[in-house]
Motif scaffolding. Structure first.
Motif, short mmCIF file in Angstrom:
data_model
loop_
_atom_site.label_atom_id
_atom_site.label_comp_id
_atom_site.label_asym_id
_atom_site.label_seq_id
_atom_site.Cartn_x
_atom_site.Cartn_y
_atom_site.Cartn_z
N VAL A 1 -6.83 3.01 -6.41
CA VAL A 1 -6.99 4.02 -5.37
C VAL A 1 -8.02 3.51 -4.37
O VAL A 1 -9.12 3.12 -4.75
N THR A 2 -7.66 3.50 -3.10
CA THR A 2 -8.55 2.97 -2.07
C THR A 2 -9.28 4.05 -1.29
O THR A 2 -10.37 3.82 -0.78
N SER A 3 -8.68 5.23 -1.17
CA SER A 3 -9.35 6.34 -0.49
C SER A 3 -8.65 7.63 -0.90
O SER A 3 -7.53 7.61 -1.42
N GLY A 4 -9.31 8.74 -0.64
CA GLY A 4 -8.75 10.02 -1.06
C GLY A 4 -8.87 10.22 -2.55
O GLY A 4 -8.02 10.86 -3.17
N VAL B 1 -4.82 13.44 1.17
CA VAL B 1 -3.91 12.32 0.98
C VAL B 1 -4.62 11.26 0.12
O VAL B 1 -5.75 10.89 0.41
N VAL B 2 -3.93 10.79 -0.91
CA VAL B 2 -4.45 9.74 -1.77
C VAL B 2 -3.80 8.42 -1.35
O VAL B 2 -2.57 8.31 -1.31
N ASN B 3 -4.59 7.43 -1.01
CA ASN B 3 -4.10 6.11 -0.63
C ASN B 3 -4.38 5.11 -1.74
O ASN B 3 -5.45 5.15 -2.37
N TYR B 4 -3.44 4.22 -1.97
CA TYR B 4 -3.60 3.26 -3.06
C TYR B 4 -2.98 1.92 -2.67
O TYR B 4 -2.22 1.82 -1.70
N SER C 1 0.85 5.92 -0.36
CA SER C 1 0.07 7.15 -0.26
C SER C 1 0.91 8.31 -0.78
O SER C 1 2.14 8.25 -0.79
N THR D 1 0.85 -1.18 0.00
CA THR D 1 0.00 0.00 0.00
C THR D 1 0.89 1.23 0.00
O THR D 1 2.03 1.20 0.48
#
Length: 412
Positions: free
Chosen positions: A374-377, A385-388, A349, A347
């Motif tokens: 992309v999981t959130s953001g 914050v972009v989480n992936y 970010s 994971t």
């Protein structure tokens, strides 16, 4: 449509997706994508919150105990309660809001115009339908009490029928005309039948601000309706939803998919309409001396969006354009432009630095690299914050993919 149909029971159905093509997209915070898309944070930062106005929500009732309206122990109590009046015009179902539809709609109004007051008028009975007579009674109440609360708009996220031209002599025409004369604009959902040349009533009625729906961000694909009505294999900001009714006489568009408000997530033109009703409150508060026609002209000074189904272009609500707000160009910066991982998958970010009130979206380029999600953001306004997540690499050689973040390429 027969006369019997016009005076029968009417209801605006809300279509939730049967499934999504991309299960990695989660539910975002309340109105997190739709408000930035219409520029609400930008005008709110300048104090344009709809103070001194009220919006009547003719719907299934409002659960005023939810935090979006309160705290509220009863309509108007304490003084900070946003719901100042509530009345049931239909046979009571014994609940504040049986299915949450009216609560979601009212919370959208309150999200767009945080300082406006909500008038909760329940026109739906226990059977989940509303009669035109009950709706007209509620409209007449709005007209009679406009001055008491300074009601500037009434939202009707309901409707039925298929009308291919403007209705000029229907059951609602006189009431809509009288409401405007009293200082109240009528906003109605266009309908969720997927028509490309027709609207539901009352949206089709002359003098009504009819509102169709667009997606507010990239959320993957959706199939709508039970039974299946239509499918959008991909979604993106300002893409007209396949379920949204459209016609040459549609007034405008607004966000209407996956709108989380009042603790409830719903989709439909029912959710698009209250964005516009809340915008009316903001505009009437900021420009109280202007005529309602001038307010409508401001509302329709929006971002033009073309419906790919029929090539009809309509304005999508833009509060900054409607308000005439000017601001410095938005700037975007990423904490890093690339990141490397080993072959096991992981994971990651990346932080996004954005100017105040500036919105952005993030999405993995599935054609480039289906192994990045992309999981959130996936969107936001201001810093975020972009989480992936990346899947393991089964190959001997390395691979490179990308995520688009705020219009910038982030390499993985």
């Amino acid at each position: 449509t027969s006369t019997a149909d016009l005076v029968g029971t009417i209801m605006q159905h809300v279509y939730e997706p049967l499934y999504t093509f991309d299960a990695n997209w989660g539910i975002a915070p309340m109105l997190a994508e739709s408000l930035p898309l219409v520029g609400q944070p930008q005008v709110a930062a300048q104090g344009n919150l709809g103070a001194g106005t009220a919006v009547a929500v003719l719907d299934t009732g409002v659960d005023y105990t939810r935090s979006a309206f309160g705290p509220c122990s009863a309509p108007g109590f304490p003084s900070t309660c946003k719901v100042v009046f509530a009345q049931d015009f239909a046979p009571s179902d014994g609940q504040l809001d049986a299915d949450g539809h009216g609560t979601n709609v009212a919370a959208i109004v309150a999200g767009v115009a945080p300082a406006t007051k909500i008038i909760a008028l329940d026109v739906f009975g226990a059977a989940g339908t509303a009669s035109s007579s009950d709706i007209l009674s509620a409209i007449n109440w709005v007209i009679a009490n406009q001055a008491t609360y300074n009601i500037v708009a009434m939202n009707l996220s309901l409707g039925s029928g298929q009308f291919t031209s403007t209705v000029t002599s229907g059951v609602y025409n006189t009431a809509v005309t009288q409401a405007k004369a009293a200082g109240v604009l009528t906003v109605a959902a266009a309908g969720n039948d997927g028509y490309t040349n027709a609207l539901s009533q009352p949206a089709a009625v002359a003098g009504v601000i009819s509102v169709g729906a667009v997606y507010d961000s990239s959320m993957g694909g959706f199939s709508w309706g039970v039974p299946l009505r239509c499918t959008d294999s991909l979604s993106s900001a300002d893409k007209v939803t396949c379920f949204s009714n459209s016609a040459s006489f549609l007034t405008m568009l607004a966000p209407g998919s996956q709108i989380l408000a009042g603790g409830i997530s719903e989709s439909g033109t029912s959710q698009a309409a209250p964005h516009v009703a809340g915008a009316v409150a903001v505009l009437r508060s900021a420009f109280p001396a202007e005529s309602l026609d001038q307010t409508l002209a401001r509302l329709t000074n929006g971002t033009m969006v073309t419906d790919s189904r029929n090539d009809i272009a309509k304005p999508r609500l833009s509060l900054p354009l409607a308000m005439g707000v000017t601001a410095a160009p938005c700037t975007y910066a990423l904490a890093e432009t690339s990141h490397a991982f080993d072959s096991q998958g992981a994971t990651g970010s990346v932080a996004v630095t954005v100017g105040a009130g500036c919105s952005w979206i993030a999405a993995s380029n599935v054609n480039d690299a289906s192994w990045i999600s992309v999981t959130s953001g996936g969107s936001g306004s201001g810093n975020g914050v972009v989480n992936y997540v990346i899947a393991p690499n089964p190959n001997v050689v390395g691979r490179t993919g990308s995520i688009s973040v705020a219009g910038k390429a982030y390499m993985v």
